[in-house]
Design a protein around this motif. Sequence first.
Motif, PDB file in Angstrom:
ATOM      1  N   ALA A 149       0.866  -1.181   0.000  1.00  0.00           N
ATOM      2  CA  ALA A 149       0.000   0.000   0.000  1.00  0.00           C
ATOM      3  C   ALA A 149       0.904   1.233   0.000  1.00  0.00           C
ATOM      4  O   ALA A 149       1.947   1.257   0.678  1.00  0.00           O
ATOM      5  N   GLY A 150       0.519   2.243  -0.759  1.00  0.00           N
ATOM      6  CA  GLY A 150       1.394   3.414  -0.840  1.00  0.00           C
ATOM      7  C   GLY A 150       0.647   4.696  -1.125  1.00  0.00           C
ATOM      8  O   GLY A 150      -0.479   4.711  -1.615  1.00  0.00           O
ATOM      9  N   VAL A 151       1.311   5.806  -0.772  1.00  0.00           N
ATOM     10  CA  VAL A 151       0.809   7.160  -1.040  1.00  0.00           C
ATOM     11  C   VAL A 151       1.916   7.914  -1.741  1.00  0.00           C
ATOM     12  O   VAL A 151       3.072   7.906  -1.286  1.00  0.00           O
ATOM     13  N   THR A 152       1.576   8.564  -2.851  1.00  0.00           N
ATOM     14  CA  THR A 152       2.585   9.269  -3.624  1.00  0.00           C
ATOM     15  C   THR A 152       3.026  10.545  -2.895  1.00  0.00           C
ATOM     16  O   THR A 152       2.287  11.141  -2.099  1.00  0.00           O
ATOM     17  N   ARG A 153       4.263  10.961  -3.213  1.00  0.00           N
ATOM     18  CA  ARG A 153       4.781  12.211  -2.654  1.00  0.00           C
ATOM     19  C   ARG A 153       3.919  13.402  -3.076  1.00  0.00           C
ATOM     20  O   ARG A 153       3.760  14.360  -2.318  1.00  0.00           O
ATOM     21  N   GLU A 154       3.372  13.333  -4.243  1.00  0.00           N
ATOM     22  CA  GLU A 154       2.557  14.427  -4.742  1.00  0.00           C
ATOM     23  C   GLU A 154       1.342  14.638  -3.852  1.00  0.00           C
ATOM     24  O   GLU A 154       0.980  15.769  -3.521  1.00  0.00           O
ATOM     25  N   ARG A 155       0.681  13.521  -3.456  1.00  0.00           N
ATOM     26  CA  ARG A 155      -0.482  13.648  -2.588  1.00  0.00           C
ATOM     27  C   ARG A 155      -0.069  14.204  -1.213  1.00  0.00           C
ATOM     28  O   ARG A 155      -0.755  15.065  -0.638  1.00  0.00           O
TER      29      ARG A 155
END
Length: 515
Positions: A149-155
């Motif tokens: 599971a991951g969250v982008t740096r942009e978000r």
Amino acid sequence: MSLARQVLVLQLLVLAAVVLAGSVLTVFDERRDADAATRREVVAIAESLAAADSTAAALRSPDPSAALQPQTERIRAATGTDFIVVMSPDRTRYTHTDPELIGQQFTGTIERALAGETFTETYAGSLGPSIRSVAPVYSDGRIIGLVSAGVTRERISDQFMRGLPLLLAVAAGALALAALGSALLSVRLRRQTLGLAPTELRTLYQHHDAVLHSIGEGLLVFGTGSDTAEVVNDEARRLLALPDGPVTRAQLPPSLRSIGPGTVKDEVHLTGDRVLVVNQDPVSFEGREIGTVTTLRDHTELQSITGELDSMRLFTESLRAQSHESANRLHTVVTMVELGRTEDAVAFATAELELSQQLIDRLTTAIGEPALAALLLGKVNQAAERGVDLTVTEDTALPAAGPLSARELVTLVGNLVDNAIDAAGTHADGERPWVEVTVRSDGAELSVRVADSGPGMSPEALDKATAKGYSTKSDHRGLGLALVMQVIARHGGTITAEMTYGSVVLVRIPTGGTE
């Protein structure tokens, strides 16, 4: 620039630097906290999904994607993550945010998860740089798949930027509040320093200090309502025998302690061994009274010289009166001779000459100090002019002044005799007022006894008179007994008052010798 403005500019610069540094550190701290929160979030999602029985069951089914893709998308949308990937141990994706990438190889590190560890990393995958976690999926003790599971740096940056205006607003508010406080402090400082620059303040202090140490008058400055002196110069400490350090009103002589906050002009005050002329003026600034300034001038020597001059003036007046009287007697004798009354003329001249010369001879023989002899001769004539009989007793004997100087003898005896003449002349009841003076020295003690026909003085009245500290009379009378007490205290003597054959004041001063 004035000191207040320099402080204001310096404070603004320091505050701006502190707020800026604090804001930058806060930004970095918030960014670090956001990353840490994201890592905790993706680890929780990955571990929860990996631990679900439905995930293991789907991985064992013939078509894992069909069961897992809808489920992971619902979880991704609910949690706000950018991707949730379920893969096989060989990196084959079963789920992805982009369906076209399903079936392709997962890009990123999985070795630690294959070893049974859940971990996080920052990795630039198919959706760009992101913070991701990878957790193993177990079935019967064997790893059958992995969940990432991951969250982008942009978000993460978008979320941070949405909170940045509030952070900047807080920083700006803090800077504005600090600037306002600095401005208020600057106004107060400008009022307290009168808008002077540091060089002007330094110069003013140097001049102030130089003046305080150089002026010949004592100076005491007390603030309004304060019992501690704000300024005490060297001369004031010398005149009042004050110690180094802060000075309070309680340390001043009694008469100076009793001065109120009002104006005082040329009051004469006595300390233990000095005669001081005191002036005091209130000081105001911008219509507000801020304290009092008291100046002290030493008149000790002047007072002593004035006493001597008074005695010599009296002596001169006595000689002038005697000269005038002698001229009258001479004319009388000449006239009596011209009239042929020779025997009467001789008897008259001899009697008058004998009385006058007898007193002079007795005083000059009995008293070895010429100034005192002259003083007593002058007082005899002064008392006679005021209708008072002044007698110097036969047992008067003062071969030398002993421990007292001529000035001290004149001060001691002259003031006692003056007080006696005043008391006798003012309180006579039908009888002719009289004063009797005895001055003796027996080698061990000098005694001065002055008796008069006045009403006398109680011990309490004597204590009050000798403790008197000041006089506003132009001729400084009223200081007599206080000046006498200075001489007595200086030589360790005593003074007593009693009513016997009259009002008697007796002073005893040890001479240090033996009888």
